[in-house]
Design a protein around this motif. Structure first.
Motif, PDB file in Angstrom:
ATOM      1  N   GLN A 254       0.840  -1.195   0.000  1.00  0.00           N
ATOM      2  CA  GLN A 254       0.000   0.000   0.000  1.00  0.00           C
ATOM      3  C   GLN A 254       0.880   1.253   0.000  1.00  0.00           C
ATOM      4  O   GLN A 254       2.005   1.244   0.497  1.00  0.00           O
ATOM      5  N   PHE A 255       0.319   2.338  -0.519  1.00  0.00           N
ATOM      6  CA  PHE A 255       1.052   3.597  -0.621  1.00  0.00           C
ATOM      7  C   PHE A 255       0.384   4.642   0.259  1.00  0.00           C
ATOM      8  O   PHE A 255      -0.844   4.798   0.236  1.00  0.00           O
ATOM      9  N   TYR A 256       1.193   5.365   1.046  1.00  0.00           N
ATOM     10  CA  TYR A 256       0.691   6.321   2.024  1.00  0.00           C
ATOM     11  C   TYR A 256       1.358   7.682   1.823  1.00  0.00           C
ATOM     12  O   TYR A 256       2.535   7.758   1.467  1.00  0.00           O
ATOM     13  N   ILE A 257       0.599   8.732   2.091  1.00  0.00           N
ATOM     14  CA  ILE A 257       1.144  10.076   2.197  1.00  0.00           C
ATOM     15  C   ILE A 257       1.013  10.497   3.658  1.00  0.00           C
ATOM     16  O   ILE A 257      -0.098  10.573   4.207  1.00  0.00           O
ATOM     17  N   LEU A 258       2.147  10.749   4.299  1.00  0.00           N
ATOM     18  CA  LEU A 258       2.199  11.176   5.695  1.00  0.00           C
ATOM     19  C   LEU A 258       3.028  12.454   5.760  1.00  0.00           C
ATOM     20  O   LEU A 258       3.460  12.984   4.737  1.00  0.00           O
ATOM     21  N   ALA A 259       3.263  12.953   6.968  1.00  0.00           N
ATOM     22  CA  ALA A 259       4.052  14.180   7.112  1.00  0.00           C
ATOM     23  C   ALA A 259       5.027  14.035   8.257  1.00  0.00           C
ATOM     24  O   ALA A 259       4.814  13.271   9.204  1.00  0.00           O
ATOM     25  N   LEU A 356       0.518  18.897   5.646  1.00  0.00           N
ATOM     26  CA  LEU A 356       0.243  17.608   5.031  1.00  0.00           C
ATOM     27  C   LEU A 356      -0.461  17.893   3.711  1.00  0.00           C
ATOM     28  O   LEU A 356      -1.582  18.392   3.700  1.00  0.00           O
ATOM     29  N   LYS A 357       0.180  17.598   2.600  1.00  0.00           N
ATOM     30  CA  LYS A 357      -0.353  18.038   1.316  1.00  0.00           C
ATOM     31  C   LYS A 357      -0.153  16.978   0.247  1.00  0.00           C
ATOM     32  O   LYS A 357       0.952  16.475   0.065  1.00  0.00           O
ATOM     33  N   LEU A 358      -1.242  16.657  -0.451  1.00  0.00           N
ATOM     34  CA  LEU A 358      -1.157  15.781  -1.606  1.00  0.00           C
ATOM     35  C   LEU A 358      -0.522  16.524  -2.776  1.00  0.00           C
ATOM     36  O   LEU A 358      -0.284  17.722  -2.710  1.00  0.00           O
ATOM     37  N   SER A 359      -0.300  15.803  -3.864  1.00  0.00           N
ATOM     38  CA  SER A 359       0.307  16.443  -5.021  1.00  0.00           C
ATOM     39  C   SER A 359      -0.661  17.456  -5.627  1.00  0.00           C
ATOM     40  O   SER A 359      -1.861  17.454  -5.360  1.00  0.00           O
ATOM     41  N   LYS A 360      -0.126  18.296  -6.488  1.00  0.00           N
ATOM     42  CA  LYS A 360      -0.897  19.372  -7.101  1.00  0.00           C
ATOM     43  C   LYS A 360      -2.012  18.865  -8.009  1.00  0.00           C
ATOM     44  O   LYS A 360      -2.871  19.652  -8.427  1.00  0.00           O
ATOM     45  N   HIS A 361      -2.053  17.582  -8.300  1.00  0.00           N
ATOM     46  CA  HIS A 361      -3.071  17.044  -9.200  1.00  0.00           C
ATOM     47  C   HIS A 361      -4.439  16.911  -8.540  1.00  0.00           C
ATOM     48  O   HIS A 361      -5.447  16.753  -9.235  1.00  0.00           O
TER      49      HIS A 361
END
Length: 363
Positions: A254-259, A356-361
Motif C-alpha cells: 500500500q502507498f501512504y502520504i504522511l508528514a 500535510l499536502k497531496l500532489s498538485k493534481h
C-alpha cells in the motif's frame, strides 16, 4: 567552458552550462524548467515498454538493452497512458556533455513521488540508477513504473529533476551540528544527527479531526501528470485519522502520504536530500522524491519551516509506525553560490510552507 565553484550548481550556473553546450536540450527550455538548484528533465518523443527494469552495464548502451528487452515503441507526442505494474523506458530531451569535474544526480520531482510513480534516470554504460559520473557525454533516459495510479504523459512531461555537483560538498555531522545551531534546520530541540539529520513521522494529526495522512485507493481513474487540480481527492485517496495509540499499521504494497513531525528548513546557501530508505529504521521506503531546494521552509521565501511530506510504502510485511518514530534522514550539501531566486519565492513552487499536502493534481 564555464568556470564553476565547488558545490551544488545554482540556476544561473545551469543556464550557463546550457549556453556552453554541457547541457543540450532538443528544444529550448521551458520558462520554469530551471529551478534554484536543479533542472527539470522532459520526456522526449519515444518510450518503450520493457520486460523488466535494467541497468546497461559498463559495456552496453541503453539502446543495446532496449533491443533485447523492449516489447514495443510508444509515441509520446500525442500522449500515452502508462499502466500500473509495467516498466517503461523513455528518452529524455536533455543530453549531457559534462566537464570532467562535474557530476550529476537525479531524483523524481515532488509531484511525481506523491502519485507513486517510481522513476529513475539511467545513462549509457551506467551501473547505478540516478547517478551520472563526472564527464559523462550522452543521452539520458527515464525508467518509469507507475505503482498505484495509471498516468497520462506526453512529450515534454517532467517527472525527474537533475542536480549538478562539483567537488565533495556534503556536510559532515559536525558541520551539520554547527549549521543547526546557527540556522535551525529542523524544529527539534535536540535533533538526532548521524549521517544526516533525523526526520520523524507525525501520527498525532493535523486540525480538529486529527488527520494524519492518506492511503491510496486501488483501481482508480487516470492521473494526467500535466493537469494540476484535475482529480478529486475522494476518488483516489482514503483519509487516515489518529488513533488513541498514535500508531499506524502499514499494509504491504500500500502507498501512504504522511508528514514529518519536524518542520524542515533549508537555508539559502545549502541544498538537502532525503535518504530514501534506511534499513535500520524498518522495512519500508520513505520519500521517493528526495531533493529539497535552497529556501525550502525559509522565512525569507515565505516558508517559516515546512513539513516534509513523506511518501511511504511498506515492503514485504506489515509494519507498525509510532508517532515520533524516525523514518529517514536529511543530508545537506553546500551550494556553489546562493541562488538569486529561492524555492517558493517566485520559483513556481507548489509546496512552500506546506503541512500535510497531496500532489498538485488533487483538489
Amino acid at each position: 567552458m564555464v568556470a564553476l565553484k565547488d558545490g551544488i550548481q545554482s540556476a544561473d550556473a545551469i543556464a550557463s552550462l546550457a549556453d556552453a553546450g554541457a547541457i543540450r536540450p532538443e528544444t529550448p527550455f521551458a520558462p520554469d524548467q530551471i529551478q534554484p538548484a536543479s533542472l527539470d528533465l522532459r520526456l522526449g518523443r519515444r518510450a518503450y515498454r520493457v520486460r523488466a527494469s535494467f541497468l546497461p552495464g559498463r559495456n552496453h548502451t541503453v539502446q543495446d538493452r532496449l533491443a533485447q528487452l523492449s516489447f514495443h515503441e510508444i509515441d509520446l507526442a500525442a500522449g500515452a497512458i502508462l499502466e500500473t505494474g509495467s516498466v517503461y523506458i523513455a528518452e529524455l530531451q536533455e543530453e549531457l556533455a559534462l566537464p570532467e569535474d562535474l557530476s550529476a544526480a537525479a531524483n523524481p520531482k515532488s509531484s511525481t513521488g506523491r502519485i507513486d510513480v517510481f522513476t529513475r534516470v539511467i545513462t549509457d554504460q551506467s551501473q547505478e540508477f540516478d547517478t551520472i559520473g563526472a564527464g559523462y557525454r550522452g543521452r539520458l533516459y527515464a525508467e518509469i513504473s507507475p505503482r498505484t495510479f495509471p498516468v497520462l504523459v506526453r512529450t515534454g512531461t517532467r517527472l525527474s529533476q537533475l542536480r549538478l555537483r562539483k567537488g565533495e560538498v556534503r556536510l559532515s555531522d559536525a558541520e551539520l551540528h554547527a549549521l543547526h545551531q546557527h540556522e535551525r534546520v529542523v524544529t527539534s530541540a535536540e535533533p538526532s544527527i548521524q549521517d544526516g539529520v533525523a526526520v520523524s513521522v507525525d501520527l498525532e494529526g493535523f486540525g480538529s479531526d486529527r488527520l494524519i495522512g492518506y492511503r491510496a485507493k486501488r483501481h482508480t481513474g487516470l492521473v494526467d501528470v500535466d493537469k494540476p487540480g484535475s482529480c478529486r481527492i475522494d476518488d483516489f485517496w482514503e483519509p487516515l485519522y489518529a488513533n488513541a495509540g498514535r500508531t499506524l499499521i502499514l499494509d504491504p504494497g500500500q502507498f501512504y502520504i504522511l508528514a514529518s513531525k519536524e518542520a524542515v528548513h533549508v537555508p539559502p546557501d545549502y541544498a538537502a536530500e532525503m535518504v530514501p530508505f534506511d534499513p535500520l529504521v524498518g522495512e519500508f521506503r520513505v520519500h521517493y522524491a528526495g531533493f529539497f531546494d535552497p529556501g525550502f521552509g525559509h522565512a525569507g521565501a515565505g516558508g517559516e519551516g515546512a513539513r516534509a511530506v513523506l511518501e511511504v510504502r511498506s515492503r514485504d510485511v506489515p509494519f507498525i509506525l509510532e508517532d515520533g518514530q524516525i523514518v529517514g534522514r536529511l543530508v545537506y550539501e553546500r551550494m556553489a553560490e546562493r541562488p538569486r531566486v529561492l524555492y517558493g519565492a517566485g520559483a513556481g513552487s507548489n509546496y512552500q510552507a506546506q503541512g500535510l499536502k497531496l500532489s498538485k493534481h488533487f483538489r
